[in-house]
Design a protein around this motif. Sequence first.
Motif, PDB file in Angstrom:
ATOM      1  N   ARG A   5       0.859  -1.184   0.000  1.00 14.01           N
ATOM      2  CA  ARG A   5       0.000   0.000   0.000  1.00 14.01           C
ATOM      3  C   ARG A   5       0.894   1.233   0.000  1.00 14.01           C
ATOM      4  NH1 ARG A   5      -3.291   3.049   4.266  1.00 14.01           N
ATOM      5  NH2 ARG A   5      -5.192   3.583   3.146  1.00 14.01           N
ATOM      6  N   VAL A   6       0.555   2.208  -0.816  1.00 14.36           N
ATOM      7  CA  VAL A   6       1.285   3.480  -0.859  1.00 14.36           C
ATOM      8  C   VAL A   6       0.330   4.568  -0.380  1.00 14.36           C
ATOM      9  CG1 VAL A   6       2.531   5.129  -2.302  1.00 14.36           C
ATOM     10  CG2 VAL A   6       2.698   2.675  -2.785  1.00 14.36           C
ATOM     11  N   SER A   7       0.802   5.390   0.531  1.00 17.26           N
ATOM     12  CA  SER A   7      -0.046   6.465   1.046  1.00 17.26           C
ATOM     13  C   SER A   7       0.709   7.785   1.041  1.00 17.26           C
ATOM     14  CB  SER A   7      -0.547   6.128   2.457  1.00 17.26           C
ATOM     15  OG  SER A   7       0.507   6.185   3.385  1.00 17.26           O
ATOM     16  N   VAL A   8      -0.051   8.857   1.171  1.00 16.64           N
ATOM     17  CA  VAL A   8       0.505  10.206   1.224  1.00 16.64           C
ATOM     18  C   VAL A   8       0.024  10.867   2.506  1.00 16.64           C
ATOM     19  CG1 VAL A   8      -1.407  11.173  -0.150  1.00 16.64           C
ATOM     20  CG2 VAL A   8       0.773  12.394  -0.031  1.00 16.64           C
ATOM     21  N   ARG A   9       0.912  11.614   3.161  1.00 14.81           N
ATOM     22  CA  ARG A   9       0.561  12.328   4.389  1.00 14.81           C
ATOM     23  C   ARG A   9       1.000  13.790   4.251  1.00 14.81           C
ATOM     24  NH1 ARG A   9      -2.161   9.514   7.535  1.00 14.81           N
ATOM     25  NH2 ARG A   9      -1.881   7.277   7.614  1.00 14.81           N
ATOM     26  N   ALA A  10       0.133  14.701   4.687  1.00 13.27           N
ATOM     27  CA  ALA A  10       0.392  16.138   4.596  1.00 13.27           C
ATOM     28  C   ALA A  10       1.122  16.635   5.834  1.00 13.27           C
ATOM     29  CB  ALA A  10      -0.925  16.886   4.424  1.00 13.27           C
ATOM     30  N   VAL A  11       2.239  17.300   5.629  1.00 16.69           N
ATOM     31  CA  VAL A  11       3.011  17.917   6.713  1.00 16.69           C
ATOM     32  C   VAL A  11       2.760  19.418   6.614  1.00 16.69           C
ATOM     33  CG1 VAL A  11       5.285  18.253   7.730  1.00 16.69           C
ATOM     34  CG2 VAL A  11       4.743  16.098   6.548  1.00 16.69           C
ATOM     35  N   CYS A  12       1.861  19.898   7.470  1.00 15.33           N
ATOM     36  CA  CYS A  12       1.391  21.278   7.370  1.00 15.33           C
ATOM     37  C   CYS A  12       1.639  22.021   8.684  1.00 15.33           C
ATOM     38  CB  CYS A  12      -0.098  21.263   7.021  1.00 15.33           C
ATOM     39  SG  CYS A  12      -0.780  22.880   6.676  1.00 15.33           S
ATOM     40  N   TYR A  13       2.498  23.029   8.618  1.00 15.17           N
ATOM     41  CA  TYR A  13       2.802  23.858   9.778  1.00 15.17           C
ATOM     42  C   TYR A  13       2.045  25.181   9.709  1.00 15.17           C
ATOM     43  CZ  TYR A  13       6.869  20.835  10.603  1.00 15.17           C
ATOM     44  OH  TYR A  13       7.690  19.774  10.856  1.00 15.17           O
ATOM     45  N   ARG A  14       1.669  25.693  10.864  1.00 18.53           N
ATOM     46  CA  ARG A  14       1.123  27.047  11.002  1.00 18.53           C
ATOM     47  C   ARG A  14       1.741  27.606  12.268  1.00 18.53           C
ATOM     48  NH1 ARG A  14      -5.153  27.577  10.973  1.00 18.53           N
ATOM     49  NH2 ARG A  14      -4.838  27.529   8.723  1.00 18.53           N
ATOM     50  N   ASP A  15       2.563  28.631  12.102  1.00 20.97           N
ATOM     51  CA  ASP A  15       3.318  29.186  13.221  1.00 20.97           C
ATOM     52  C   ASP A  15       4.102  28.044  13.885  1.00 20.97           C
ATOM     53  OD1 ASP A  15       2.312  31.775  12.709  1.00 20.97           O
ATOM     54  OD2 ASP A  15       0.483  31.289  13.812  1.00 20.97           O
ATOM     55  N   ASN A  16       3.899  27.807  15.164  1.00 20.12           N
ATOM     56  CA  ASN A  16       4.615  26.729  15.857  1.00 20.12           C
ATOM     57  C   ASN A  16       3.695  25.553  16.148  1.00 20.12           C
ATOM     58  OD1 ASN A  16       7.258  27.766  15.982  1.00 20.12           O
ATOM     59  ND2 ASN A  16       6.603  29.206  17.550  1.00 20.12           N
ATOM     60  N   THR A  17       2.796  25.259  15.204  1.00 20.23           N
ATOM     61  CA  THR A  17       1.885  24.127  15.347  1.00 20.23           C
ATOM     62  C   THR A  17       1.969  23.246  14.102  1.00 20.23           C
ATOM     63  OG1 THR A  17      -0.026  25.270  14.376  1.00 20.23           O
ATOM     64  CG2 THR A  17       0.281  25.476  16.766  1.00 20.23           C
ATOM     65  N   LEU A  18       1.486  22.020  14.254  1.00 26.23           N
ATOM     66  CA  LEU A  18       1.451  21.037  13.178  1.00 26.23           C
ATOM     67  C   LEU A  18       0.034  20.492  13.073  1.00 26.23           C
ATOM     68  CD1 LEU A  18       3.152  19.296  11.155  1.00 26.23           C
ATOM     69  CD2 LEU A  18       3.534  17.698  13.052  1.00 26.23           C
ATOM     70  N   LEU A  19      -0.489  20.397  11.868  1.00 24.18           N
ATOM     71  CA  LEU A  19      -1.834  19.880  11.638  1.00 24.18           C
ATOM     72  C   LEU A  19      -1.842  18.363  11.820  1.00 24.18           C
ATOM     73  CD1 LEU A  19      -4.761  20.454  10.655  1.00 24.18           C
ATOM     74  CD2 LEU A  19      -3.910  20.057   8.322  1.00 24.18           C
ATOM     75  N   LEU A  20      -2.690  17.881  12.736  1.00 25.20           N
ATOM     76  CA  LEU A  20      -2.775  16.449  13.028  1.00 25.20           C
ATOM     77  C   LEU A  20      -4.221  15.973  12.993  1.00 25.20           C
ATOM     78  CD1 LEU A  20      -0.366  16.180  16.108  1.00 25.20           C
ATOM     79  CD2 LEU A  20       0.169  15.762  13.690  1.00 25.20           C
ATOM     80  N   ALA A  21      -4.407  14.748  12.527  1.00 28.13           N
ATOM     81  CA  ALA A  21      -5.697  14.076  12.648  1.00 28.13           C
ATOM     82  C   ALA A  21      -5.754  13.468  14.049  1.00 28.13           C
ATOM     83  CB  ALA A  21      -5.834  12.996  11.579  1.00 28.13           C
ATOM     84  N   GLU A  22      -6.853  13.733  14.754  1.00 22.73           N
ATOM     85  CA  GLU A  22      -7.019  13.271  16.128  1.00 22.73           C
ATOM     86  C   GLU A  22      -7.943  12.053  16.142  1.00 22.73           C
ATOM     87  OE1 GLU A  22      -7.583  15.533  20.290  1.00 22.73           O
ATOM     88  OE2 GLU A  22      -9.189  15.893  18.843  1.00 22.73           O
ATOM     89  N   HIS A  23      -7.493  10.994  16.819  1.00 20.80           N
ATOM     90  CA  HIS A  23      -8.242   9.740  16.894  1.00 20.80           C
ATOM     91  C   HIS A  23      -8.455   9.351  18.350  1.00 20.80           C
ATOM     92  CE1 HIS A  23      -6.499   9.625  12.868  1.00 20.80           C
ATOM     93  NE2 HIS A  23      -7.413   8.748  12.546  1.00 20.80           N
ATOM     94  N   ARG A  24      -9.480   8.526  18.582  1.00 21.79           N
ATOM     95  CA  ARG A  24      -9.725   7.994  19.918  1.00 21.79           C
ATOM     96  C   ARG A  24     -10.112   6.520  19.775  1.00 21.79           C
ATOM     97  NH1 ARG A  24     -11.243  10.610  24.590  1.00 21.79           N
ATOM     98  NH2 ARG A  24     -11.993  12.393  23.416  1.00 21.79           N
TER      99      ARG A  24
END
Length: 149
Positions: A5-24
Amino acid sequence: MHPLRVSVRAVCYRDNTLLLAEHRDERGLWYILPGGGIQHNETLDIAFQRELLEETGGEATMGDVLFVREVIADKLDTTFLPKHLHQIELFVEATDFRSVAAPSNPDKDQIGYVWMPLDKLPELLFFPKAMTVAFQTRQFDRVYQGHIM
């Protein structure tokens, strides 16, 4: 035979934060970068945009591949990955993120997305954990990171 399987993940910064998907799940809260599998006959840039929209409701400009990691579930001591999963993940720079809609197709166990302060990454159940310092410093020392969690 089990397909690669090949996947792509976005590395996105805003100021001193990183965009993350949150799971539970039964482990509690855990985090990954938004992204997922590239579908048959889908280009990398189309998969990048589709996955961002599905998981965050956002769009971004796709930049360069920052690094590649490999995941082979049968070589890891975990029960949280699908058995026999062999995945190549392309971590791609994402700039100019803008929210355009509600997430349309979040992953199983995904409860949302967050802009996580970089200094909080070590405290989280975050994958790939081995890359925490690289994400914090925004320095990726080589393209192929190998088989890591």
